[in-house]
Design a protein around this motif. Sequence first.
Motif, mmCIF file in Angstrom:
data_model
loop_
_atom_site.group_PDB
_atom_site.id
_atom_site.type_symbol
_atom_site.label_atom_id
_atom_site.label_comp_id
_atom_site.label_asym_id
_atom_site.label_seq_id
_atom_site.Cartn_x
_atom_site.Cartn_y
_atom_site.Cartn_z
ATOM 1 N N THR A 307 35.227 72.668 57.503
ATOM 2 C CA THR A 307 35.458 73.397 56.257
ATOM 3 C C THR A 307 34.769 74.758 56.219
ATOM 4 O O THR A 307 35.055 75.570 55.346
ATOM 5 N N ARG A 308 33.861 75.019 57.150
ATOM 6 C CA ARG A 308 33.196 76.328 57.153
ATOM 7 C C ARG A 308 34.180 77.455 57.440
ATOM 8 O O ARG A 308 34.018 78.578 56.970
ATOM 9 N N ALA A 309 35.205 77.158 58.230
ATOM 10 C CA ALA A 309 36.161 78.188 58.612
ATOM 11 C C ALA A 309 37.223 78.414 57.550
ATOM 12 O O ALA A 309 38.058 79.308 57.708
ATOM 13 N N GLY A 310 37.189 77.650 56.486
ATOM 14 C CA GLY A 310 38.185 77.809 55.431
ATOM 15 C C GLY A 310 39.358 76.881 55.645
ATOM 16 O O GLY A 310 39.359 75.743 55.183
ATOM 17 N N ALA A 311 40.374 77.337 56.369
ATOM 18 C CA ALA A 311 41.562 76.529 56.609
ATOM 19 C C ALA A 311 41.247 75.412 57.598
ATOM 20 O O ALA A 311 40.560 75.624 58.602
ATOM 21 N N LEU A 312 41.759 74.234 57.309
ATOM 22 C CA LEU A 312 41.562 73.103 58.208
ATOM 23 C C LEU A 312 42.466 73.267 59.418
ATOM 24 O O LEU A 312 43.588 73.776 59.310
ATOM 25 N N PRO A 313 42.028 72.838 60.598
ATOM 26 C CA PRO A 313 42.724 73.196 61.839
ATOM 27 C C PRO A 313 43.994 72.391 62.090
ATOM 28 O O PRO A 313 44.122 71.238 61.675
ATOM 29 N N SER A 314 44.925 73.032 62.802
ATOM 30 C CA SER A 314 46.084 72.329 63.352
ATOM 31 C C SER A 314 45.643 71.642 64.636
ATOM 32 O O SER A 314 44.566 71.931 65.164
ATOM 33 N N PRO A 315 46.461 70.740 65.188
ATOM 34 C CA PRO A 315 46.063 70.079 66.442
ATOM 35 C C PRO A 315 45.690 71.049 67.550
ATOM 36 O O PRO A 315 44.758 70.795 68.310
ATOM 37 N N ALA A 316 46.391 72.194 67.623
ATOM 38 C CA ALA A 316 46.093 73.145 68.690
ATOM 39 C C ALA A 316 44.684 73.712 68.577
ATOM 40 O O ALA A 316 44.098 74.158 69.570
ATOM 41 N N ALA A 317 44.110 73.683 67.348
ATOM 42 C CA ALA A 317 42.775 74.256 67.129
ATOM 43 C C ALA A 317 41.696 73.196 66.977
ATOM 44 O O ALA A 317 40.562 73.527 66.629
ATOM 45 N N PHE A 318 42.013 71.937 67.222
ATOM 46 C CA PHE A 318 41.018 70.868 67.065
ATOM 47 C C PHE A 318 39.763 71.149 67.878
ATOM 48 O O PHE A 318 38.636 71.041 67.387
ATOM 49 N N LEU A 319 39.936 71.474 69.152
ATOM 50 C CA LEU A 319 38.774 71.631 70.029
ATOM 51 C C LEU A 319 37.995 72.891 69.691
ATOM 52 O O LEU A 319 36.761 72.892 69.696
ATOM 53 N N THR A 320 38.700 73.962 69.394
ATOM 54 C CA THR A 320 38.016 75.211 69.036
ATOM 55 C C THR A 320 37.196 75.042 67.768
ATOM 56 O O THR A 320 36.064 75.537 67.659
ATOM 57 N N ALA A 321 37.734 74.287 66.799
ATOM 58 C CA ALA A 321 37.069 74.130 65.504
ATOM 59 C C ALA A 321 35.743 73.407 65.624
ATOM 60 O O ALA A 321 34.840 73.613 64.808
ATOM 61 N N VAL A 322 35.608 72.551 66.604
ATOM 62 C CA VAL A 322 34.361 71.793 66.741
ATOM 63 C C VAL A 322 33.498 72.338 67.873
ATOM 64 O O VAL A 322 32.516 71.714 68.268
ATOM 65 N N GLY A 323 33.858 73.509 68.403
ATOM 66 C CA GLY A 323 33.025 74.154 69.403
ATOM 67 C C GLY A 323 33.142 73.598 70.799
ATOM 68 O O GLY A 323 32.225 73.781 71.617
ATOM 69 N N CYS A 324 34.245 72.951 71.128
ATOM 70 C CA CYS A 324 34.422 72.433 72.490
ATOM 71 C C CYS A 324 34.668 73.602 73.433
ATOM 72 O O CYS A 324 35.559 74.437 73.196
ATOM 73 N N PRO A 325 33.922 73.719 74.531
ATOM 74 C CA PRO A 325 34.064 74.870 75.438
ATOM 75 C C PRO A 325 35.279 74.780 76.363
ATOM 76 O O PRO A 325 35.565 75.739 77.078
ATOM 77 N N LEU A 326 35.986 73.670 76.389
ATOM 78 C CA LEU A 326 37.122 73.498 77.283
ATOM 79 C C LEU A 326 38.391 74.050 76.646
ATOM 80 O O LEU A 326 38.612 73.899 75.439
ATOM 81 N N THR A 327 39.237 74.671 77.450
ATOM 82 C CA THR A 327 40.498 75.232 76.960
ATOM 83 C C THR A 327 41.654 74.382 77.473
ATOM 84 O O THR A 327 41.896 74.326 78.688
ATOM 85 N N PRO A 328 42.397 73.726 76.598
ATOM 86 C CA PRO A 328 43.481 72.837 77.041
ATOM 87 C C PRO A 328 44.732 73.628 77.383
ATOM 88 O O PRO A 328 44.888 74.796 76.978
ATOM 89 N N PRO A 329 45.672 73.044 78.135
ATOM 90 C CA PRO A 329 46.967 73.690 78.368
ATOM 91 C C PRO A 329 47.679 73.904 77.036
ATOM 92 O O PRO A 329 47.481 73.154 76.084
ATOM 93 N N GLU A 330 48.502 74.904 76.980
ATOM 94 C CA GLU A 330 49.222 75.211 75.749
ATOM 95 C C GLU A 330 50.086 74.017 75.337
ATOM 96 O O GLU A 330 50.813 73.450 76.147
ATOM 97 N N GLY A 331 49.948 73.643 74.073
ATOM 98 C CA GLY A 331 50.740 72.537 73.542
ATOM 99 C C GLY A 331 50.210 71.152 73.884
ATOM 100 O O GLY A 331 50.835 70.139 73.538
ATOM 101 N N TRP A 332 49.036 71.081 74.533
ATOM 102 C CA TRP A 332 48.521 69.770 74.976
ATOM 103 C C TRP A 332 48.264 68.831 73.804
ATOM 104 O O TRP A 332 48.681 67.671 73.816
ATOM 105 N N ALA A 333 47.545 69.282 72.777
ATOM 106 C CA ALA A 333 47.206 68.394 71.670
ATOM 107 C C ALA A 333 48.453 67.857 70.989
ATOM 108 O O ALA A 333 48.527 66.675 70.616
#
Length: 1013
Positions: A307-333
């Motif tokens: 909630t700090r970022a305002g809008a709640l994340p879509s599946p594509a932004a799940f990892l970024t929103a929680v600070g995961c350093p790994l970058t998934p392939p496009e459309g993976w989630a």
Amino acid sequence: MEPAVLGGKLASSLVAPLVKKLFVTGGPGAGLVDRPVRLDRLVSFRGERRTLGEKEVRGLAGKLVAGSLDSPGEPPFPRDETEAVTDALTARLLALGDLDMDDVQAVRLGHGELAARLRRQAAGSADGLSTDARYFLDSATEWACLHVLEFFTRRSTFVARTLVAQTRGQAELIAKVDELIARVPRPDARDTAFERRYLPYVAEQHNRITIYGLDLRDSPDRWPLEVAYLSLEATTEEERTAALPGEYADPERTVRLAAEDALRTRDRVLLRGDAGSGKTTLVQWLAVTTARDGDRVPYVLPLRTLTRAGALPSPAAFLTAVGCPLTPPEGWAERVLGAGRGLVLVDGLDEIPAADRHRTRDWLLALIRAFPGNRWLLTSRPTAVRPDWLAAEGFRELALTPMRRDDVTTFVRRWHAAAEAPEFEARLLDSLHTKRDLARLATNPLMCGLICALHRERRGYLPTGRKELYDAALTMLLARRDRERGMEAVELSEEAQLELLQRLAYALVLSGRTEMAVETAEGIVERALPSVASAAGQGNATTVLRALVLRSGLLRRPGEDSLDFVHRTFQDYLGARYAVEEGHLDVIAGHADHTQWEDVIRMAVAHARPGERAVLLRRLLAENTPRLTLLALACLEHATALDPAVRAEVEARAGALIPPGSKEDAKALAEAGPLVLELLPGPEGLTDAEAHGVTVTASVLAEHEPVGSLAVLRRFREHPDLDVRRQLVGTWDRFGAREYATEVLDHLSRKGLFLTCSTDEQRTALAGMRPWHRLEFRGAQASADVLACVVEPQAVKELHFVSNPGPIDVDELSAFSSLRRLGLYDCGKVSGAPQLAALPLKELAVLDVTGIATLPRLESLTMLSLVQRLPGTRLTDFLPAEAPLEYLFLGSDTTANTGLRGLSHWNTLEWLILPVTTPLTSADWEEAARLPLLTRLGLNASLFPDGLDAAVALPRVEELVFSDVHGDEDLSAVPARFPGVRAVSLDAAPGVRLDITRYQALFAQADVRLDTR
């Protein structure tokens, strides 16, 4: 599905020759006849022209599979599934011969539908394969079908004329696919490669438990989750099966299950739990175990972070929103969730502002509807949202329950193992078991962790720091925990919260209750707000009280209109704090007679100033009762500063009570109640008598405080004194059989001890202990069951059956090959008595037992006790004639038929005990007089004065024992008949007090004593 899924593993040059072998090569006119040629005639392993067997087909499939695995790059599936994939592909290729269509129809179907027909024809061929293997098999089947159709277009002139355009299209498609395969890697390969990095990251990232709010220099605040995780219990209310017409509907029932099993039967769960109950830890555990299992992909989404970022994340932004350093392939989630492989763990609904919760609900439901088939867990404190908040969406509601005593023990042990501090574990467990207020505090992982850390910080001593424990807990719950978890600062300061909470607590203490109406609580808060400046600007009483309930972690709403403290000990602590601040010491002292005020009084001493402490303690001593004297002693641990004279007086008065010096003192001490348990000392520094007294006191209190009693008794399990060990053995029935066996009995020295088993649970516990050499079984217990629970029957030397109405088969006792003593007391029918001769018995006791007509040859028997009327007319009709008896006990009615006739046969007798009530004749006495070694004789006093013939004397008897003495018997003739007696023992009848001087005068040459047992 596109043929490209093989990802370059199968090239046309490999597949085409293999496919060609599957079909016969007929003459040039084969395609021009009127009737079409069916596939089963074209396939070389079907029909009359069978040239290719199933073995050869499997060989072709094997080459196809092997070729794919040997191609450069990542293998399409695990190599250990090679054989299973080959079998499955073979089954599908063989299914070509079962299709009822011709080659033209096959071409018209297209390669995709033809592959689908083969999958259906060979249904079940892919069972048990991994996802990657099934993916490869489907792709290989389509790829083969593409080449099959190309083969048809090339072999049939009919097909060549009529489908030339399709032929060209198939050839062009194959060429393009070959080129595409060489250029573009498979999407699933990229996903798989990423998940091989992501899942270990999740497992490692969440494999740590953090205790927030601790600033102890020596205590770790993080430790491995897999070491310290504790399986907690969750409950839910579920309706029972609907009632039939005319029947009453069953009420809702409470269902209990392990919290980590919450998602096994439901895909959607809302888990509620109080502050520190383990919600976040459960989320971590589910993430770690799921990541390691690899069957689903976990996403841990803490709402306070999202909630700090305002809008709640879509599946594509799940990892970024929680600070995961790994970058998934496009459309993976989206691919993961679209396939229903996700586990979405949304933690901390209560940790976001109330205004954001409806937005969060909409976000969550949108995800669920867009991606069905996944699993979803949402956590919250109990009062954050209404009970049916997600019920319409199929969410099952569960509530974490407080930790049980066994859970607390397990947690403490794991904590100390993780902290590498085993030396503090046992002492803390004893404190948790004996100190009731401390035990009431340790009901969830958060508080247990705090207690463990404080205990270790203070090098194993909590008593002097009890107030510090509460202060640290309150600071953590009211302010630091939320701040250190990265949440926004609470609206109320710590001091403002304490002021309001202690007023609520004192109101509950005064009313003698632990729960109040919400309306009453709001009234208390409303009256307090004007004097609590920082709270006054936060809203009205309803708003402030709601904030206290939601964020303090100390209050909860057990019902819609009720309120209470999560721990009774916090209520007492805060209530005492307010009473001292307001100068209500007289009110506190006036309730000292009420046991429910004990903790309030102790906490008042902790909060009071030195002069106030002295006044309160003197008020307790003035009552001059053991309980209040001991309560004053218990208060001393909280009195850091106190008048030395008052302290000395309390200690002196309590010292007369503790430790108890005798069994009578111990029982009197136990009347002071469970408070005694935490004051009992030892075993260090105690005499054997005092140690015995302490164990007696703890045993008496076991009925009401089994946990605290067990903690005391456990300290004495290494004590050498026989009376102490007998006390420990004798109190087994008051505890759980297995726990007491593990904690106490299995540590005892066996020397001189019997162990008595009365229940099935005790028999089960016996099977898990070190061997016992002396055993007694009470009640209905079959001899076969007894044998089953004794792990080493050859180690048993003594065995007794008591009050057993069932039959006893002596033959089943033959496994006790080292048995020296056997007792049968008030038992049912005994069969197989002749088998007693096979046992090396030295002692045998038979009391009120049927089924034994005569005793067999017992050539090693030296001691025999009988309490039942004997058959026959002589003792030799029943007693074993070959036995070298040295001791013989004959009960009250035993000799009614036989008298002592035949007694002289056993000329080895040294002891003869005759508490018989049947008069003895001169012939009986003569039998006894013929015994050359008889020196000890026991007699029932009721035999006299008429039971001793004046003509018979037994000069060799040196010791006389009289039982059931009432004091009015005429024993005047006895000394003359026993001129050699040197010792006389008198056992008084129940309730009779004997004057020993009378008997000392009668037996002037003997040592006369009263048996006081």
